[in-house]
Motif scaffolding. Structure first.
Motif, mmCIF file in Angstrom:
data_model
loop_
_atom_site.group_PDB
_atom_site.id
_atom_site.type_symbol
_atom_site.label_atom_id
_atom_site.label_comp_id
_atom_site.label_asym_id
_atom_site.label_seq_id
_atom_site.Cartn_x
_atom_site.Cartn_y
_atom_site.Cartn_z
ATOM 1 N N ASP A 231 8.553 -2.858 12.878
ATOM 2 C CA ASP A 231 8.209 -1.946 11.790
ATOM 3 C C ASP A 231 7.019 -2.476 10.996
ATOM 4 O OD1 ASP A 231 10.217 0.025 12.161
ATOM 5 O OD2 ASP A 231 11.682 -1.201 11.102
ATOM 6 N N ALA A 232 7.065 -3.773 10.645
ATOM 7 C CA ALA A 232 5.990 -4.373 9.853
ATOM 8 C C ALA A 232 4.681 -4.375 10.629
ATOM 9 C CB ALA A 232 6.363 -5.794 9.440
ATOM 10 N N ALA A 233 4.738 -4.664 11.923
ATOM 11 C CA ALA A 233 3.527 -4.681 12.739
ATOM 12 C C ALA A 233 2.904 -3.298 12.829
ATOM 13 C CB ALA A 233 3.855 -5.214 14.137
ATOM 14 N N ARG A 234 3.740 -2.286 12.988
ATOM 15 C CA ARG A 234 3.219 -0.925 13.041
ATOM 16 C C ARG A 234 2.609 -0.526 11.699
ATOM 17 N NH1 ARG A 234 4.853 3.092 10.474
ATOM 18 N NH2 ARG A 234 4.245 5.232 11.006
ATOM 19 N N TRP A 235 3.285 -0.862 10.598
ATOM 20 C CA TRP A 235 2.818 -0.485 9.267
ATOM 21 C C TRP A 235 1.416 -1.019 9.009
ATOM 22 C CZ3 TRP A 235 1.948 -3.693 4.906
ATOM 23 C CH2 TRP A 235 1.799 -3.020 3.689
ATOM 24 N N ALA B 105 0.881 -1.173 0.000
ATOM 25 C CA ALA B 105 0.000 0.000 0.000
ATOM 26 C C ALA B 105 0.915 1.218 0.000
ATOM 27 C CB ALA B 105 -0.930 0.029 1.213
ATOM 28 N N VAL B 106 0.373 2.368 -0.374
ATOM 29 C CA VAL B 106 1.180 3.590 -0.462
ATOM 30 C C VAL B 106 0.527 4.667 0.392
ATOM 31 C CG1 VAL B 106 2.015 5.420 -1.983
ATOM 32 C CG2 VAL B 106 2.039 3.047 -2.769
ATOM 33 N N GLN B 107 1.301 5.226 1.320
ATOM 34 C CA GLN B 107 0.803 6.326 2.146
ATOM 35 C C GLN B 107 0.220 7.410 1.240
ATOM 36 O OE1 GLN B 107 1.285 6.761 5.655
ATOM 37 N NE2 GLN B 107 2.516 4.947 6.036
ATOM 38 N N ASP C 136 6.394 10.053 1.950
ATOM 39 C CA ASP C 136 6.841 8.915 1.163
ATOM 40 C C ASP C 136 7.113 7.707 2.058
ATOM 41 O OD1 ASP C 136 7.928 8.243 -1.754
ATOM 42 O OD2 ASP C 136 9.263 7.290 -0.299
ATOM 43 N N GLU C 137 6.848 6.501 1.510
ATOM 44 C CA GLU C 137 7.032 5.257 2.264
ATOM 45 C C GLU C 137 8.470 5.070 2.751
ATOM 46 O OE1 GLU C 137 5.128 2.565 3.220
ATOM 47 O OE2 GLU C 137 3.289 3.616 2.679
ATOM 48 N N PHE C 138 9.456 5.627 2.064
ATOM 49 C CA PHE C 138 10.842 5.479 2.499
ATOM 50 C C PHE C 138 11.045 6.079 3.890
ATOM 51 C CE2 PHE C 138 15.303 6.862 2.783
ATOM 52 C CZ PHE C 138 15.957 5.677 2.493
ATOM 53 N N VAL C 139 10.233 7.073 4.234
ATOM 54 C CA VAL C 139 10.312 7.703 5.553
ATOM 55 C C VAL C 139 9.202 7.187 6.468
ATOM 56 C CG1 VAL C 139 10.218 9.895 6.808
ATOM 57 C CG2 VAL C 139 11.383 9.770 4.596
ATOM 58 N N LEU C 140 7.947 7.227 5.988
ATOM 59 C CA LEU C 140 6.823 6.910 6.857
ATOM 60 C C LEU C 140 6.603 5.421 7.046
ATOM 61 C CD1 LEU C 140 6.083 9.943 6.630
ATOM 62 C CD2 LEU C 140 3.714 9.214 6.715
ATOM 63 N N GLY C 141 7.224 4.591 6.221
ATOM 64 C CA GLY C 141 6.956 3.162 6.296
ATOM 65 C C GLY C 141 7.590 2.452 7.469
ATOM 66 N N TYR C 142 8.153 3.178 8.431
ATOM 67 C CA TYR C 142 8.895 2.569 9.535
ATOM 68 C C TYR C 142 8.549 3.265 10.852
ATOM 69 C CZ TYR C 142 11.518 1.257 5.405
ATOM 70 O OH TYR C 142 11.846 0.798 4.153
ATOM 71 N N GLY C 143 8.481 2.459 11.904
ATOM 72 C CA GLY C 143 8.325 3.060 13.222
ATOM 73 C C GLY C 143 9.641 3.634 13.714
ATOM 74 N N ASP C 144 10.732 2.927 13.411
ATOM 75 C CA ASP C 144 12.075 3.367 13.787
ATOM 76 C C ASP C 144 12.780 3.868 12.525
ATOM 77 O OD1 ASP C 144 14.643 3.741 14.653
ATOM 78 O OD2 ASP C 144 15.018 1.632 15.163
ATOM 79 N N ASN D 211 3.464 17.807 14.264
ATOM 80 C CA ASN D 211 2.040 17.929 13.927
ATOM 81 C C ASN D 211 1.546 16.844 12.979
ATOM 82 O OD1 ASN D 211 3.290 18.651 11.568
ATOM 83 N ND2 ASN D 211 2.468 20.726 11.464
ATOM 84 N N GLY D 212 2.395 15.864 12.677
ATOM 85 C CA GLY D 212 1.984 14.776 11.803
ATOM 86 C C GLY D 212 2.047 15.086 10.328
ATOM 87 N N VAL D 213 2.486 16.288 9.968
ATOM 88 C CA VAL D 213 2.591 16.677 8.557
ATOM 89 C C VAL D 213 4.054 16.569 8.140
ATOM 90 C CG1 VAL D 213 2.213 18.482 6.862
ATOM 91 C CG2 VAL D 213 0.590 18.193 8.748
ATOM 92 N N PHE D 214 4.359 15.575 7.316
ATOM 93 C CA PHE D 214 5.738 15.295 6.926
ATOM 94 C C PHE D 214 6.125 16.102 5.693
ATOM 95 C CE2 PHE D 214 4.949 11.949 9.795
ATOM 96 C CZ PHE D 214 6.161 11.405 10.187
ATOM 97 N N LYS D 215 7.312 16.688 5.743
ATOM 98 C CA LYS D 215 7.797 17.493 4.631
ATOM 99 C C LYS D 215 8.485 16.620 3.578
ATOM 100 C CE LYS D 215 9.408 21.588 5.452
ATOM 101 N NZ LYS D 215 10.222 22.745 5.885
ATOM 102 N N PRO D 216 8.604 17.109 2.355
ATOM 103 C CA PRO D 216 9.403 16.402 1.348
ATOM 104 C C PRO D 216 10.845 16.301 1.831
ATOM 105 C CG PRO D 216 8.109 18.185 0.350
ATOM 106 C CD PRO D 216 8.031 18.366 1.827
ATOM 107 N N THR D 217 11.502 15.192 1.515
ATOM 108 C CA THR D 217 12.837 14.955 2.050
ATOM 109 C C THR D 217 13.881 14.792 0.949
ATOM 110 O OG1 THR D 217 12.257 12.604 2.235
ATOM 111 C CG2 THR D 217 12.106 13.943 4.234
ATOM 112 N N VAL D 218 15.117 15.122 1.314
ATOM 113 C CA VAL D 218 16.277 14.927 0.459
ATOM 114 C C VAL D 218 17.060 13.743 1.016
ATOM 115 C CG1 VAL D 218 18.379 15.957 -0.491
ATOM 116 C CG2 VAL D 218 16.403 17.417 0.066
#
Length: 367
Positions: free
Chosen positions: A227-231, A39-41, A287-295, A313-320
């Motif tokens: 990580d998988a359980a949280r996802w 799935a995709v955030q 993006d899943e590369f950042v949000l797809g993990y608890g750690d 605030n739960g609003v994730f910024k674009p990342t480099v």
């Protein structure tokens, strides 16, 4: 017995980039990208579309068509969070994970009187959709006219409840691709729905859960059971039981001795660290590369975590991402004629990386 290989944080970052399909995007249909990730955030819809585009060789081409043709839908399958899911698996997701969200939101549903209004809300929504897909605001207006609202938050929770019971989902993109139109699942995704193929038997674990755990670890790994359980918002014991029957994931350890799991083929990317993996990647918000993990500590220094979610605030910024690590955030200048790249690095970026970021910006998928 051979001990699992030990990967440093940099190597874990490279392996994850490869697993996500960000190093060498596949020649794949948009729905295949979503299916591979599980799935995709999609809290931020435009960002989710860029996430899909970055992972396919053809960029964002055909993404709009995949929504218009009912191959991808958007709903709340888990954690009360919007995700893109393959349309044919929508019901399977909701059958297993939907009740967990219902349980988690039960107190708020009672407070708002959602359950006693749900049948009327369903009938009103389906009547409003008889003439085709509609924006959410049209359904809110229909509920208002029917006297079903009147309390802040009730419209949202009625919409959430009707997505969780597979009455509604979000289908075709609006003209500006910043939102979607609501559709009836029965019409938009006909049939009983599918579980994704055959899965190894895991005692007490639904086969569809084994598939999702496999997809998560192969597309997000190296990642931990936690990580998988949280996802997927599943108990760790359930995920651990699923991992135990998988034969296409392998264990690795991080520098602290923690066990992680991944597809065996990404280990080569971890140790080779070719120029594409080590280069600069611009990722959209959520993006899943950042949000797809608890750690996230393997790819993001703890002292910088607040920079990607200002104010928590739960609003994730674009990342480099550079060298397998999150090294800053980015945005677009406000120039109407030709918006440019605005970099906000955590530490000074070299001129080489700045030039690479500009090239990555120019390659970003555009719908």
């Amino acid at each position: 017995m051979t001990s699992p290989p030990v990967l440093g944080d940099r190597e874990i970052g490279f392996a994850r980039l490869a697993a996500h399909g960000l190093v060498r995007p596949a020649d794949a249909a948009p729905e295949d990208v979503v299916r591979a990730l599980g799935a995709v955030q999609a809290q931020d819809l435009p960002g989710a579309l860029v996430s899909v585009g970055l992972r396919r060789g053809a960029g964002a081409a055909a993404v709009r068509e995949a929504f218009a043709e009912g191959r991808i839908v958007r709903t709340w399958p888990m954690r009360g969070t919007l995700h893109l899911v393959p349309a044919e698996e929508l019901r399977a997701w909701l059958a297993v994970l939907g009740p967990r969200t219902v349980s988690a939101t039960a107190a708020r549903r009672r407070e708002l009187g959602v359950d006693e209004r749900l049948d009327a809300a369903r009938e009103t929504a389906l009547a409003a959709l008889r003439h085709g897909p509609q924006p959410r605001e049209r359904l809110h207006a229909a509920w208002e006219e029917a006297g079903l609202l009147g309390a802040p938050g009730r419209a949202y929770h009625l919409m959430l409840a009707l997505h969780l019971d597979a009455t509604l989902c979000m289908g075709p993109l609006a003209a500006d691709a910043r939102d979607q139109l609501v559709v009836p699942v029965a019409d938009w995704v006909p049939g009983a729905g599918e579980e994704p193929g055959q899965a190894p038997a895991a005692p007490g674990v639904p086969p569809v859960v084994v598939h999702w755990v496999r997809r998560y670890l192969r597309s997000h790994g190296p990642a931990t059971v936690a990580d998988a359980a949280r996802w997927a918002a599943l108990p760790r014991a359930t995920v651990r039981a699923a991992v135990a029957v998988l034969d296409d994931v392998v264990a690795v350890h991080d520098a602290g001795g923690q066990e992680l799991w991944c597809a065996p083929e990404v280990l080569g990317a971890a140790v080779r660290a070719d120029r594409r993996a080590a280069g600069v990647h611009l990722l959209p918000p959520f993006d899943e590369f950042v949000l797809g993990y608890g750690d996230r500590s393997h790819v993001l220094a703890g002292r910088h975590a607040v920079r990607i979610v200002p104010g928590a605030n739960g609003v994730f910024k674009p990342t480099v991402v550079a060298g397998g690590r999150v090294v800053g955030t980015w945005g677009r200048s406000r120039r109407a004629s030709s918006p440019g790249l605005v970099l906000e690095p955590f530490e000074e970026l070299s001129a080489t990386r700045r030039r690479a970021a500009e090239r990555a910006f120019a390659r970003l998928p555009v719908l």
